[in-house]
Design a protein around this motif. Structure first.
Motif, PDB file in Angstrom:
ATOM      1  N   VAL A   1      -3.354  -4.193   2.146  1.00 20.65           N
ATOM      2  CA  VAL A   1      -2.014  -4.594   2.548  1.00 20.65           C
ATOM      3  C   VAL A   1      -0.972  -3.916   1.647  1.00 20.65           C
ATOM      4  O   VAL A   1       0.097  -3.516   2.099  1.00 20.65           O
ATOM      5  CB  VAL A   1      -1.883  -6.127   2.483  1.00 20.65           C
ATOM      6  N   ASP A   2      -1.335  -3.795   0.367  1.00 24.58           N
ATOM      7  CA  ASP A   2      -0.379  -3.192  -0.571  1.00 24.58           C
ATOM      8  C   ASP A   2      -0.031  -1.761  -0.196  1.00 24.58           C
ATOM      9  O   ASP A   2       1.098  -1.314  -0.378  1.00 24.58           O
ATOM     10  CB  ASP A   2      -0.948  -3.230  -1.985  1.00 24.58           C
ATOM     11  N   GLU A   3      -1.036  -1.055   0.351  1.00 26.18           N
ATOM     12  CA  GLU A   3      -0.775   0.318   0.765  1.00 26.18           C
ATOM     13  C   GLU A   3       0.324   0.342   1.833  1.00 26.18           C
ATOM     14  O   GLU A   3       1.198   1.210   1.814  1.00 26.18           O
ATOM     15  CB  GLU A   3      -2.065   0.937   1.310  1.00 26.18           C
ATOM     16  N   VAL A   4       0.264  -0.627   2.745  1.00 28.50           N
ATOM     17  CA  VAL A   4       1.277  -0.695   3.799  1.00 28.50           C
ATOM     18  C   VAL A   4       2.655  -0.924   3.175  1.00 28.50           C
ATOM     19  O   VAL A   4       3.620  -0.230   3.497  1.00 28.50           O
ATOM     20  CB  VAL A   4       0.954  -1.840   4.781  1.00 28.50           C
ATOM     21  N   ILE A   5       2.706  -1.898   2.258  1.00 31.48           N
ATOM     22  CA  ILE A   5       4.001  -2.223   1.647  1.00 31.48           C
ATOM     23  C   ILE A   5       4.596  -0.998   0.953  1.00 31.48           C
ATOM     24  O   ILE A   5       5.766  -0.669   1.137  1.00 31.48           O
ATOM     25  CB  ILE A   5       3.839  -3.377   0.625  1.00 31.48           C
TER      26      ILE A   5
ATOM     27  N   ASP B   1      -6.637 -14.120  -1.734  1.00 26.85           N
ATOM     28  CA  ASP B   1      -5.191 -14.253  -1.861  1.00 26.85           C
ATOM     29  C   ASP B   1      -4.702 -15.298  -0.874  1.00 26.85           C
ATOM     30  O   ASP B   1      -4.701 -15.085   0.331  1.00 26.85           O
ATOM     31  CB  ASP B   1      -4.544 -12.890  -1.568  1.00 26.85           C
ATOM     32  N   ARG B   2      -4.280 -16.437  -1.403  1.00 20.68           N
ATOM     33  CA  ARG B   2      -3.925 -17.558  -0.549  1.00 20.68           C
ATOM     34  C   ARG B   2      -2.747 -17.222   0.369  1.00 20.68           C
ATOM     35  O   ARG B   2      -2.781 -17.476   1.571  1.00 20.68           O
ATOM     36  CB  ARG B   2      -3.582 -18.752  -1.430  1.00 20.68           C
ATOM     37  N   ALA B   3      -1.703 -16.618  -0.218  1.00 23.28           N
ATOM     38  CA  ALA B   3      -0.496 -16.337   0.569  1.00 23.28           C
ATOM     39  C   ALA B   3      -0.809 -15.384   1.712  1.00 23.28           C
ATOM     40  O   ALA B   3      -0.332 -15.539   2.829  1.00 23.28           O
ATOM     41  CB  ALA B   3       0.581 -15.753  -0.326  1.00 23.28           C
ATOM     42  N   ARG B   4      -1.632 -14.412   1.410  1.00 22.91           N
ATOM     43  CA  ARG B   4      -1.951 -13.427   2.426  1.00 22.91           C
ATOM     44  C   ARG B   4      -2.820 -14.015   3.525  1.00 22.91           C
ATOM     45  O   ARG B   4      -2.655 -13.723   4.699  1.00 22.91           O
ATOM     46  CB  ARG B   4      -2.675 -12.244   1.776  1.00 22.91           C
TER      47      ARG B   4
ATOM     48  N   ASP C   1       5.263  -9.658   2.496  1.00 22.97           N
ATOM     49  CA  ASP C   1       3.824  -9.676   2.661  1.00 22.97           C
ATOM     50  C   ASP C   1       3.407  -9.921   4.098  1.00 22.97           C
ATOM     51  O   ASP C   1       2.485  -9.309   4.609  1.00 22.97           O
ATOM     52  CB  ASP C   1       3.264 -10.797   1.791  1.00 22.97           C
ATOM     53  N   GLN C   2       4.129 -10.829   4.722  1.00 19.72           N
ATOM     54  CA  GLN C   2       3.767 -11.257   6.065  1.00 19.72           C
ATOM     55  C   GLN C   2       3.758 -10.094   7.051  1.00 19.72           C
ATOM     56  O   GLN C   2       2.818  -9.912   7.815  1.00 19.72           O
ATOM     57  CB  GLN C   2       4.793 -12.292   6.516  1.00 19.72           C
ATOM     58  N   ILE C   3       4.825  -9.299   6.994  1.00 14.99           N
ATOM     59  CA  ILE C   3       4.943  -8.179   7.917  1.00 14.99           C
ATOM     60  C   ILE C   3       3.859  -7.153   7.633  1.00 14.99           C
ATOM     61  O   ILE C   3       3.186  -6.649   8.547  1.00 14.99           O
ATOM     62  CB  ILE C   3       6.347  -7.555   7.794  1.00 14.99           C
ATOM     63  N   ALA C   4       3.657  -6.864   6.356  1.00 17.08           N
ATOM     64  CA  ALA C   4       2.647  -5.875   5.992  1.00 17.08           C
ATOM     65  C   ALA C   4       1.258  -6.343   6.411  1.00 17.08           C
ATOM     66  O   ALA C   4       0.451  -5.565   6.929  1.00 17.08           O
ATOM     67  CB  ALA C   4       2.689  -5.625   4.490  1.00 17.08           C
TER      68      ALA C   4
ATOM     69  N   LEU D   1      -3.581  -5.961   9.656  1.00 17.65           N
ATOM     70  CA  LEU D   1      -4.557  -6.613  10.528  1.00 17.65           C
ATOM     71  C   LEU D   1      -4.578  -5.987  11.912  1.00 17.65           C
ATOM     72  O   LEU D   1      -5.644  -5.821  12.512  1.00 17.65           O
ATOM     73  CB  LEU D   1      -4.244  -8.106  10.645  1.00 17.65           C
ATOM     74  N   ALA D   2      -3.403  -5.622  12.418  1.00  9.68           N
ATOM     75  CA  ALA D   2      -3.352  -5.016  13.743  1.00  9.68           C
ATOM     76  C   ALA D   2      -4.162  -3.737  13.756  1.00  9.68           C
ATOM     77  O   ALA D   2      -4.907  -3.463  14.699  1.00  9.68           O
ATOM     78  CB  ALA D   2      -1.915  -4.739  14.131  1.00  9.68           C
TER      79      ALA D   2
END
Lengths: 461, 311
Positions: free
Chosen positions: B8-12, A39-42, B24-27, B32-33
């Protein structure tokens, strides 16, 4: 493979002035591992977290990421594509020539021609990426190499075979061959254009750093008089100033000590049965230092004055109260101009209005004493910028002596090299005894060193 | 604490179910943290939900949240641990007689000292230790989420003091030795950028910058937080706030202020934004007299620009 792509990308970031430490590189690798390249954006979001650590750097990071990961980073395997690729190209080139000699058909085309006519876009991009690698386009350093590197990439791609094909086809009389020739010509133009674009991009990402570093070095070392030849002097001055400000604002914070914070000290003394074992302070000591800057703006030293004024304006945040004066034929205070206009406009305005010839240092000192002698005290620093060439008039060093007697220090910046001090109409030997320090100030590097020393001196006082 | 986050989707999704709408960025940062066990430094203008992020993460990870609010002059005694001086004094007073008895047989000073030493560090023991947030986080049995709020308000010295905690999850204390985390906490640091943080601190953290949300995201945030507002009013108020942020103001309206405004409009039973209504409620969005005056002057034009069809 993946790690090569990433470390390469980090090189690009560093080239764009985003500092990335080794630890952060390792973080980035971990990030890429746990997110994957799917996923590029991620991936972008994740790498940005690990590599770019303030808002400005994030913007640079975004631009670099878009540039670097424009086409898929999967540019072939790591087992050196060059070695297996090159014989292929030569092979097909010869095949092309051989075919041309025997029959003028469209079926004996070089590999590149065939690919251009039939292959998919992805194949062509892949081939181009390989050719870039093979031609070592990444090592491009100066802008004049662009043509050469472009040519090398074209050859690595198999361009010679393509050229041969086109020549051969143009000699043939068959209509089909001519059509094919035209198609190939059009494709060749496309290929050349995209090579040019790619090489330019490589240069922007990598070479630009080298040449910028080179130019910065040149800029710092060249005479202030020639500096107007550089486009980005202003940016350079700001960069130097920012570094100094960062350095000195920290130092100031560490030194704050002032009135005793009675409440906290008493509270802290309770466990010690009222013995104030540790003292707490409430206020920072106000920096009462004062700065007086006097600039000679006669034509011979104008350039130096411009940069000194710009530099001081840029570090204004960490400077104490400053009053600026300029003189050539006339003497005037210009402090207000700086608050009225921005530093750039103020300096232009100053030079327009007061520049000229016929400096008279004695008169200047006398007027300065009259205008602000009363404000001079043991915390004042007087900076004089000038060559001390007094047009054979009386030097008037007694006024400078009076200034020195009242101020804490008198610093003299001389744009001339030391071997010229005292030559001709220069009165430097007469003034020198009354200066705390007289130093040459011919380049930006000199200027930076002077301002750094000045800030250090002001803060330890 | 939840140990594994699938994606990541689980976080969102989890954040959304709590009413914390994020991009997306925040999630990715939270994911990652938790995966890399790295602290996150969150920067951004005030009121974009930096502190909320830590709270939402704690709820998502089912972990306790421990919060340390920084301010100028915060020190180890406030952040790490302190001795309970009052209690120590009280105990010595109460135990005076007992101490007298214990020391009764000793005839020389040396003997007294020896006996006292035999009693151990009674007064500097666990009983008299007051753990502050950082120590609490390190000694917690269940891995907590540690929020160090507004770290830019603290002094430079305190920032350096945090470095050991951030890189190794341990802290050296003179009386106690080195305290390592029983379970590694997930650390969030927030900063409003009132001063530049040191590179050393930034190097040890993932750096998340949360800007003001764009229109679509803010729309979703309002929808999640104030669901009672009708769709059309929500569209209007969000685009108005977005337009305000483009103006030159002393303090731009934050997300929290958009939400307050939405709630106020709801209370006033508004169904559509008009000039009179905006003028009346502008003080919910803007906190400076100057700003209010600037906006009021250009209000007609601004509204016409946003909704030319109406006039």
């Amino acid at each position: 493979m993946a790690s090569k792509v990433l470390t390469d990308f980090i090189d690009v970031l560093r080239a764009a002035d985003v500092p990335v430490s080794t630890a952060e590189t390792l973080d980035a690798l971990q990030v890429a591992d746990s997110l994957g390249y799917g996923d590029r954006a991620r991936l972008k979001a994740g790498l940005s977290l690990a590599l770019a650590k303030d808002a400005a750097r994030k913007r640079v990071f975004d631009a670099c990421f878009e540039q670097y990961f424009r086409f898929a980073p999967a540019s072939g395997d790591d087992n050196d594509p060059a070695s297996e690729h090159r014989p292929d190209v030569q092979d097909s080139g010869q095949r092309g020539q051989a075919g041309g000699a025997s029959s003028a058909g469209g079926n004996n085309l070089s590999e590149l021609s065939a690919q251009l006519l039939q292959g998919s876009d992805a194949d062509q991009q892949l081939a181009l990426a390989r050719a870039l690698e093979q031609a070592q386009a990444r090592d491009i350093k100066v802008i004049t190499q662009k043509g050469l590197v472009g040519r090398r990439v074209y050859q690595a791609l198999g361009g010679d075979g393509l050229d041969d094909d086109i020549r051969r086809l143009s000699e043939s009389g068959a209509v089909a061959d001519r059509q094919l020739e035209n198609a190939l010509r059009a494709r060749r133009d496309q290929v050349r254009a995209s090579i040019r674009e790619q090489v330019a991009r490589e240069f922007l990402m990598r070479g630009a750093r080298e040449s910028r570093a080179l130019r910065e070095r040149a800029m710092r070392a060249s005479s202030l008089r020639d500096l107007s030849d550089f486009r980005d002097v202003r940016a350079q001055i700001e960069k130097m100033a920012r570094r100094l400000v960062a350095m000195h604002s920290r130092r100031q914070r560490r030194m704050k000590r002032g009135i005793l914070d009675a409440r906290r000290t008493v509270t802290a003394s309770v466990p010690l049965e009222g013995v104030p074992g540790r003292l707490y302070w409430r206020d920072r000591r106000r920096n009462k230092a004062r700065l007086f800057v006097i600039c000679d703006v006669s034509s011979s030293v104008q350039a130096a004055a411009r940069f000194l004024l710009l530099f001081l304006a840029a570090v204004n945040d960490v400077l104490p109260r400053t009053r600026s004066f300029v003189f050539a034929a006339r003497f005037a205070e210009v402090t207000d101009l700086f608050s009225q206009f921005g530093p750039d406009d103020a300096v232009d305005e100053i030079l327009d209005t007061w520049a000229g010839s016929g400096t008279d240092y004695a008169a200047m000192f006398e007027q300065f004493l009259a205008a602000s002698g009363r404000q001079l005290d043991r915390r004042s620093t007087v900076i004089i910028l000038g060559d001390g060439r007094n047009n054979d008039m009386p030097a008037g060093q007694q006024y400078l002596a009076a200034i020195q007697a009242r101020a804490k220090q008198v610093l003299w910046l001389n744009p001339e090299g030391q071997w010229r001090w005292g030559s001709g109409d220069s009165e430097v030997p007469a003034y020198r005894p009354y200066c705390t320090r007289m130093s040459t100030c011919a380049t930006l590097a000199d200027l930076e060193r002077f301002v750094a020393d000045l800030l250090r001196a002001l803060q330890t006082s | 604490m939840k140990t594994r986050i699938q994606s990541v989707d689980e976080v969102i999704e989890s954040f959304a179910s709590q009413g914390y709408i994020c991009n997306d960025q925040i999630a990715t940062a939270v994911y990652l943290a938790a995966q890399l066990r790295k602290p996150v430094l969150v920067e951004g203008p005030p009121g974009v939900g930096k502190t909320e992020l830590a709270k939402a993460s704690a709820a998502f990870l089912e972990a306790p949240l421990i919060r340390l609010q920084c301010y100028e002059g915060v020190d180890e005694a406030k952040a790490l641990y302190e001795w309970k001086y009052g209690k120590q004094l009280l105990y010595t007073q109460l135990l005076k007689e007992k101490l007298g008895d214990l020391l009764a047989g000793a005839d020389s000073m040396d003997a007294c000292m020896e006996r006292l030493a035999g009693m151990g560090d009674a007064f500097y023991s666990e009983t008299f230790l007051e753990p502050r947030p950082l120590l609490q986080a390190l000694r917690s049995d269940e891995a907590p989420v540690l929020l160090v709020d507004e770290v830019d308000k603290a002094d430079q010295e305190f920032e350096s003091f945090l470095l050991e905690l951030l890189s190794d999850y341990q802290i050296s204390v003179p009386e106690l030795g080195t305290v390592s985390a029983r379970t590694e906490p997930l650390v969030f640091l927030t900063s409003n950028n009132t001063r530049e943080l040191s590179d050393a601190l930034k190097r040890r953290c993932l750096h998340l910058y949360i800007p003001f949300p764009d229109q679509a995201l803010e729309n979703r945030i309002v929808a999640a937080r104030v669901p009672e507002v009708s769709d059309s009013l929500r569209d209007q108020l969000v685009s108005f706030v977005q337009a305000l942020r483009e103006q030159d103001l002393r303090k731009q309206p934050a997300v929290s202020e958009t939400l307050d405004w939405a709630r106020s409009l709801l209370l006033l039973h508004a169904s559509e934004l008009d000039q009179a209504l905006v003028e009346k409620t502008l003080n919910v969005l803007l906190k400076y007299e100057d700003d209010i005056r600037t906006v009021e002057e250009g209000l007609g034009g601004l509204l016409r620009k946003l909704w030319p069809a109406r006039s």
